[in-house]
Enzyme design. Structure first.
Site, PDB file in Angstrom:
ATOM      1  N   HIS A 199      -7.234   7.821   0.628  1.00  0.00           N
ATOM      2  CA  HIS A 199      -5.601   6.282   0.243  1.00  0.00           C
ATOM      3  C   HIS A 199      -6.050   5.634   1.124  1.00  0.00           C
ATOM      4  O   HIS A 199      -6.348   5.956   2.531  1.00  0.00           O
ATOM      5  CB  HIS A 199      -4.902   7.739   0.568  1.00  0.00           C
TER       6      HIS A 199
ATOM      7  N   ASP B 170       0.704  -1.352   0.291  1.00  0.00           N
ATOM      8  CA  ASP B 170      -0.183   0.119  -0.156  1.00  0.00           C
ATOM      9  C   ASP B 170       0.673   1.502   0.275  1.00  0.00           C
ATOM     10  O   ASP B 170       1.885   1.499   0.785  1.00  0.00           O
ATOM     11  CB  ASP B 170      -0.987  -0.124   1.474  1.00  0.00           C
ATOM     12  N   SER B 171       0.516   2.120  -0.401  1.00  0.00           N
ATOM     13  CA  SER B 171       1.424   3.607  -0.620  1.00  0.00           C
ATOM     14  C   SER B 171       2.805   3.488  -1.489  1.00  0.00           C
ATOM     15  O   SER B 171       2.576   2.407  -3.030  1.00  0.00           O
ATOM     16  CB  SER B 171       0.592   4.076   0.674  1.00  0.00           C
ATOM     17  N   ALA B 172       3.811   3.811   0.030  1.00  0.00           N
ATOM     18  CA  ALA B 172       4.806   3.484  -0.870  1.00  0.00           C
ATOM     19  C   ALA B 172       5.047   2.063  -1.165  1.00  0.00           C
ATOM     20  O   ALA B 172       6.213   2.068  -1.784  1.00  0.00           O
ATOM     21  CB  ALA B 172       6.112   4.145   0.285  1.00  0.00           C
TER      22      ALA B 172
END
Length: 260
Positions: free
Chosen positions: A232, A106-108
Site C-alpha cells: 500500500h 494517497d490512500s484516503a
C-alpha cells in the site's frame, strides 16, 4: 521514507485550514498540485505525506499545496471533503486557473481527490486539469474481490481493520453514497483525466480497478497503473524501492503533460 533535498517547505492556510506548501528549489513551472494525505481519515498530516509531495515537486518542478484537513472521529464524513472543496475554491478565488491545478492523494487522500471532483462538478465549479491517486480508498462498502483475495499478501490492512476506521469516519452514515464509495456509485461524466496507481498485493486493489471501469464507461481518459508485488502506497518509499521511483516518474510525466 526519504525526502529529496532542496525543496522549500512553508506553512500557510487555504480555505481556513492549515496547509503545507512545497516549492522546488528553483525555476518553478506553472501549476499547483493540490495534495490530500492518507491516513484512513483519522490520522496523518501533510508531513506524513512529505516523501510523496516533495518527490512529485522535485520531479515536476511544480508547487505542491498539501491540505491539513479535519480528521475523524472528532470530524466525521463529510468534514474532510468540505475542507478539500473549500481549499479548491480558495485557489480559484485567488485567481488560479482550474486548468493549472492537479488533484493528487494517497490512500484516503486519493478518495478525497476523486470525491472533491464530484462535489466541484455538482457545485458548477470547473474541473481541475487531472487527478492522480496512489492506492486510493474508493469503496467503503468493501465489495471488491481483492478485499478477500489479497488477505495475507497485504501487510497493512485486513477487512476487519477497516471496521474500526470506517466506524470513526462514517459515524453511522451509509457507506452506499457516491462521495464515500465512488468506485461503486459515482457517475464520472465530465471528469478530468485520471491516473490510478495501485499495487497487486493490496486489499484496496479493486477500489482502483472498479473506478477505472466506471471512468471508461463515462468516456473519461483513465490510466490504471498496476505494479506487481508492492504494498500500500509503495510510492512513499522513493529512493528505497525501485518500483516507487519508477511509479513517481510516471506520475510526474502524467502531471506535466496535463499542465502544459
Amino acid at each position: 521514507m526519504k525526502v529529496p533535498m532542496g525543496v522549500r517547505i512553508t506553512q500557510t492556510t487555504l480555505g481556513n485550514r492549515p496547509c503545507v506548501v512545497v516549492d522546488p528549489a528553483q525555476d518553478a513551472h506553472p501549476g499547483i498540485i493540490l495534495y490530500f494525505h492518507g491516513g484512513s481519515y483519522i490520522l496523518g498530516s501533510p508531513y506524513t505525506a512529505m516523501s510523496l509531495t516533495a518527490n512529485l515537486v522535485s520531479r515536476t518542478n511544480i508547487q505542491s499545496v498539501s491540505l491539513d484537513y479535519r480528521l475523524a472521529p472528532e470530524h466525521p464524513f463529510p468534514a474532510a471533503l468540505e475542507d478539500a472543496l473549500a481549499a479548491y475554491r480558495g485557489l480559484l478565488d485567488d485567481g488560479v486557473e482550474a486548468t493549472s491545478i492537479v488533484f493528487a492523494g494517497d490512500s484516503a487522500g486519493g478518495g478525497i481527490a476523486v470525491s472533491t471532483c464530484l462535489m466541484a462538478r455538482d457545485a458548477d465549479l470547473p474541473m481541475p486539469a487531472a487527478v492522480v491517486t496512489f492506492s486510493a480508498g474508493l469503496d467503503k462498502t468493501h465489495s471488491g474481490a481483492s478485499m478477500d483475495s489479497k488477505i495475507g499478501l497485504d501487510p497493512f490492512f485486513t477487512r476487519e481493520s477497516f471496521t474500526y476506521t470506517d466506524a470513526m469516519y462514517l459515524a453511522g452514515q451509509d457507506p452506499n453514497h457516491e462521495l464515500v464509495s465512488p468506485a461503486r456509485f459515482a457517475d464520472l461524466t465530465g471528469f478530468p483525466p485520471l491516473l490510478l496507481q495501485v499495487g497487486t498485493n493490496e486489499v484496496l486493489l479493486d477500489d482502483s480497478t472498479q473506478l477505472a471501469d466506471r471512468a471508461r464507461e463515462a468516456g473519461v481518459d483513465v490510466i490504471l497503473d498496476v505494479t506487481a508485488d508492492v504494498p500500500h502506497v509503495f510510492q512513499a518509499f522513493a529512493g528505497i524501492l525501485d518500483e516507487a521511483d519508477q511509479a513517481l516518474d510516471r506520475a510526474a510525466l502524467f502531471i506535466t503533460q496535463r499542465l502544459r
